[in-house]
Design an enzyme around this catalytic site. Structure first.
Site, short mmCIF file in Angstrom:
data_model
loop_
_atom_site.label_atom_id
_atom_site.label_comp_id
_atom_site.label_asym_id
_atom_site.label_seq_id
_atom_site.Cartn_x
_atom_site.Cartn_y
_atom_site.Cartn_z
N LYS A 1 -19.66 -13.14 31.20
CA LYS A 1 -19.52 -11.70 31.09
C LYS A 1 -19.24 -11.15 32.49
CE LYS A 1 -20.75 -11.17 26.66
NZ LYS A 1 -19.90 -10.50 25.66
N LYS B 1 -14.21 -11.65 14.40
CA LYS B 1 -15.62 -11.69 13.99
C LYS B 1 -15.69 -11.14 12.57
CE LYS B 1 -17.59 -11.00 18.60
NZ LYS B 1 -18.15 -10.02 19.52
#
Ligand code: MG
Length: 368
Positions: free
Chosen positions: A164, A263
């Protein structure tokens, strides 16, 4: 034929083995709603609400999903008969967005459908793989901690590392990582932490030969991503921006990304996820399956999804032990040599650990 007899919602809470930190949010305790759908022939299917407790990833939360399922989605499906889970998509069309709530029911329908066919969920959706490659995400932390986590995950065999990033924690971090691990398959996820003003800064990341940069700009943007992609050598991958097949089509037409993260929860279910996969495949856009810090139930659906042929990049599907002391399925998801076996038993292919779900449950409701 699927005719719903009852839907049971299990609100559970688990502590993550270590806090998960992104550029815009931190998760320590993970609430989930496990959705158990039983049809009139006694076949049970499982889905999961993957929304977080607060709206940092998308606008949905555990509470909004509970409300949507109880007050709108379940009333819509009781007394209906379905030949195929795809029919649910039309049935839910009158209800705007609320994709994670919808997806939880859709997942349970696909589980029931494949159990009734006596085949695995992977087979039911057209999966072609027996194993999927597994990748892992490292959350934001000090450079030392990120480096030691990467080393640990590479030793465990993970095929792709994602870190991240956010403004102020990007270039130097990547420089250090590339110094220590010059050749690992590395990508970054910005969770919308940048704007077009950062174009020059993001261009500098090209030197690290990243597999991709995920969702650098706003979660509802497709146009600025197209402008940015023209400036970058690194492929952009869209995550938050893609909530439907139409978003995917527009992003492809505009050239907003060269890779897509799919997703099931974010796009409203397995049916939509398969359609996005097929669209991307026809445009030579590779896809991979993102993670939501989910339990084994959603993880099992992800494994089936990632067995489709255009999932050519290792996803965020990791072992249960990456996040949990104990998972709610039996056996747990394991990674061996960087791969996860696609189960071949009927439906999601894992048993439910009832005792553990009971132990974790904060609230339960039967809807009929
Ligand atoms: Mg992401």
């Amino acid at each position: 034929m699927i005719k719903v007899k009852k839907v049971t919602l299990h609100l559970i809470e688990q502590k993550l083995l270590s806090p998960f930190v992104t550029g815009i949010g931190k998760v320590e305790k993970r609430e989930s709603i496990l959705v158990e759908v039983e049809d009139t022939e006694g076949v049970v299917g499982w889905g999961e609400v993957v929304a977080f407790s607060s709206p940092w990833y998308t606008e949905e939360t555990i509470k909004t999903c509970w409300h949507m399922i109880e007050d709108f989605l379940v009333p819509q499906i009781v007394n209906e008969a379905y030949d195929h889970p795809q029919q649910l998509q039309n049935n839910f069309q009158s209800i705007k967005r609320n994709n994670m709530a919808k997806a939880s029911i859709d997942m349970a329908f696909w589980d029931i459908y494949s159990k009734k066919q006596g085949i695995s969920l992977s087979k039911a959706i057209g999966g072609t793989k027996n194993f999927i490659d597994s990748g892992v995400v490292v959350s934001l932390n000090s450079i030392e901690k990120v480096l030691s986590k990467i080393e640990e995950h590479i030793k465990a065999g993970y095929k792709r590392i994602k870190i991240k990033i956010k403004p102020g924690q990007d270039y130097k971090l990547l420089q250090q990582i590339r110094r220590e691990f010059p050749t690992i398959s590395l990508m970054v996820d910005a969770n919308s932490a940048y704007s077009l003003k950062d174009t020059y800064h993001l261009k500098a990341l090209d030197e690290f030969h990243l597999l991709m940069i995920e969702q650098p700009l706003a979660e509802d943007d497709i146009i600025d991503h197209a402008k940015l992609q023209k400036e970058l050598q690194t492929p952009i991958c869209l995550d938050e921006s893609i909530t439907s097949i139409d978003d995917a089509r527009q992003a492809i037409e505009l050239g907003s990304c060269r890779v897509m993260n799919i997703k099931i929860g974010r796009v409203g279910g397995m049916t939509e996820a398969i359609q996005i996969h097929n669209l991307c495949q026809s445009h030579q856009i590779p896809v991979w399956c993102g993670g939501m810090l989910e339990t084994g139930i959603s993880r099992a659906h992800n494994i089936a999804l990632a067995s489709l042929p255009n999932f050519t990049i290792p996803g965020d599907i990791s072992a249960s032990s990456r996040y949990w002391d104990r998972d709610v399925i039996d056996p747990e998801v394991v990674v061996e040599n960087g791969r996860i076996a696609v189960p071949d038993g009927p439906g999601i292919g894992f048993n439910i650990d009832w005792e553990y779900i009971h132990h974790l449950t904060k609230q339960k409701k039967v809807l009929q």
